[in-house]
Design a protein around this motif. Structure first.
Motif, short mmCIF file in Angstrom:
data_model
loop_
_atom_site.label_atom_id
_atom_site.label_comp_id
_atom_site.label_asym_id
_atom_site.label_seq_id
_atom_site.Cartn_x
_atom_site.Cartn_y
_atom_site.Cartn_z
N ILE A 7 10.53 1.94 -6.38
CA ILE A 7 10.09 2.04 -7.79
C ILE A 7 9.13 1.10 -8.42
N THR A 8 9.11 -0.28 -7.89
CA THR A 8 8.17 -1.03 -8.54
C THR A 8 6.70 -0.91 -8.14
N ILE A 9 6.80 -0.38 -7.04
CA ILE A 9 5.48 0.00 -6.66
C ILE A 9 4.68 1.17 -7.18
N ILE A 10 5.58 2.01 -7.45
CA ILE A 10 5.13 3.31 -8.32
C ILE A 10 4.58 2.68 -9.71
N ILE A 11 5.56 1.88 -10.25
CA ILE A 11 5.32 1.22 -11.37
C ILE A 11 4.01 0.60 -11.42
N SER A 12 3.68 -0.14 -10.40
CA SER A 12 2.51 -1.03 -10.34
C SER A 12 1.40 -0.12 -10.60
N PHE A 13 1.51 1.14 -9.65
CA PHE A 13 0.11 1.85 -9.62
C PHE A 13 -0.06 2.66 -10.99
N LEU A 14 0.98 3.03 -11.68
CA LEU A 14 1.07 3.49 -12.94
C LEU A 14 0.38 2.54 -14.01
N CYS A 15 1.02 1.38 -13.91
CA CYS A 15 0.22 0.39 -14.78
C CYS A 15 -1.11 0.28 -14.66
N ILE A 92 1.49 -5.54 -1.40
CA ILE A 92 1.52 -4.04 -1.49
C ILE A 92 1.40 -3.83 -3.49
N ILE A 93 2.26 -4.53 -4.01
CA ILE A 93 2.06 -4.10 -5.55
C ILE A 93 0.81 -4.51 -6.08
N ALA A 94 0.19 -5.78 -5.50
CA ALA A 94 -1.24 -5.84 -5.93
C ALA A 94 -2.27 -4.79 -5.95
N ILE A 95 -2.18 -4.48 -4.44
CA ILE A 95 -3.32 -3.30 -4.17
C ILE A 95 -2.81 -1.97 -4.78
N ALA A 96 -1.64 -1.77 -4.99
CA ALA A 96 -1.12 -0.27 -5.78
C ALA A 96 -1.71 -0.54 -7.15
N THR A 97 -1.71 -1.56 -7.49
CA THR A 97 -2.21 -1.63 -8.92
C THR A 97 -3.66 -1.40 -9.13
N VAL A 98 -4.41 -2.14 -8.03
CA VAL A 98 -6.14 -1.78 -8.16
C VAL A 98 -6.25 -0.21 -7.90
N LEU A 99 -5.49 0.19 -6.79
CA LEU A 99 -5.63 1.83 -6.67
C LEU A 99 -5.26 2.58 -8.02
N MET A 161 -12.70 -16.11 1.42
CA MET A 161 -11.81 -17.40 1.16
C MET A 161 -10.32 -17.36 1.61
N CYS A 162 -9.71 -16.27 1.60
CA CYS A 162 -8.50 -16.00 2.11
C CYS A 162 -8.42 -16.30 3.61
N ILE A 163 -9.49 -15.94 4.20
CA ILE A 163 -9.41 -16.04 5.49
C ILE A 163 -9.55 -17.58 5.98
N VAL A 164 -10.60 -18.05 5.14
CA VAL A 164 -10.88 -19.55 5.39
C VAL A 164 -9.65 -20.58 5.09
N MET A 165 -8.83 -20.15 4.24
CA MET A 165 -7.64 -20.73 3.85
C MET A 165 -6.31 -20.33 4.38
N LYS A 166 -6.36 -19.42 5.51
CA LYS A 166 -5.44 -18.79 6.44
C LYS A 166 -4.34 -18.52 5.54
N SER A 167 -4.67 -17.66 4.52
CA SER A 167 -3.63 -17.05 3.55
C SER A 167 -2.78 -15.99 4.56
N PRO A 168 -1.58 -15.78 4.02
CA PRO A 168 -0.94 -14.71 4.87
C PRO A 168 -1.61 -13.27 4.94
N THR A 169 -1.40 -13.18 6.12
CA THR A 169 -2.15 -11.83 7.18
C THR A 169 -2.15 -10.64 5.75
N SER A 170 -1.09 -10.45 5.13
CA SER A 170 -0.96 -9.22 4.31
C SER A 170 -1.91 -9.22 3.10
N THR A 171 -1.96 -10.79 2.61
CA THR A 171 -2.85 -11.05 1.58
C THR A 171 -4.47 -10.85 2.08
N ILE A 172 -4.62 -11.28 3.16
CA ILE A 172 -6.14 -10.98 3.90
C ILE A 172 -6.33 -9.49 3.80
N ILE A 173 -5.36 -8.83 4.31
CA ILE A 173 -5.66 -7.34 4.65
C ILE A 173 -5.88 -6.66 3.11
#
Length: 199
Positions: A7-15, A92-99, A161-173
């Motif tokens: 539900i929250t992913i769908i809401i994020s996309f619609l937002c 996932i929420i972040a990329i759903a919003t961008v999409l 920068m996410c790669i340089v800072m060794k952010s979580p894989t999901s964030t890099i992707i």
């Protein structure tokens, strides 16, 4: 993935899908921004067609479209037991919003280029990479007036920068996906740059 997550992913996309630039120019100027200038609904085209004031409002709202869903996601990760890590869920929420912004169902799955919404979506997840991207954008103003070049540079900077800072894989992707989307959405600008026609 449980029902709350879905539900929250769908809401994020619609937002993200709310076509702020289109709605604002329609409401206050009575025009369809898609038929003016570059045809884009983002703040840059809004500024060219109807001026700085409505452009700033569009920009702020587009950033908020990214911030609000991620803030909701952060709240849920702190109050509920989710079947995935917070990093994965928020990414996932972040990329759903961008999409949603890029492919709005309210505009026949067409939308903006995703720059401001990407900033809003990732500022809380990857603050330093996102702020670095913003800094690069402003530094490049010293060297070029072409907004598309600065926007693409911003988009590339965040996952690097996410790669340089060794952010979580999901964030890099997801920041990489956002970068690819941003670059793809600027394809017409890139063609004009190659032909020395971009302004």
């Amino acid at each position: 993935m449980n029902i709350i997550m879905i539900i929250t992913i769908i809401i994020s996309f619609l937002c993200g899908s709310i076509p702020t630039g289109y709605l604002i120019t329609k409401k206050f100027r009575g025009i369809d921004i898609r038929t003016k200038g570059s045809g884009n609904i983002g703040s840059t085209n809004v500024k060219r067609i109807v001026g700085t004031k409505l452009s700033i409002i569009t920009q702020i709202l587009d950033v908020l479209k990214g911030i609000v869903p991620v803030t909701l996601g952060i709240y849920l990760t702190n109050t509920m037991n989710l079947p995935v890590s917070a990093d994965i869920y928020l990414s996932i929420i972040a990329i759903a919003t961008v999409l949603g912004h890029d492919y709005s169902p309210f505009l026949a799955f067409k939308g903006g280029k995703g720059v401001n919404t990407t900033l809003g979506a990732f500022i809380l997840i990857a603050p330093i990479p996102t702020l670095t991207g913003i800094a690069v954008h402003f530094i490049l103003r010293l060297f070029t007036n072409i907004v598309s070049i600065r926007s693409i540079a911003l988009g590339v900077t965040i996952p690097v920068m996410c790669i340089v800072m060794k952010s979580p894989t999901s964030t890099i992707i997801t920041t990489t996906i956002a970068c690819i989307l941003m670059t793809f959405k600027h394809k017409d600008n890139l063609i004009r740059i190659v032909h020395n026609e971009e302004k």
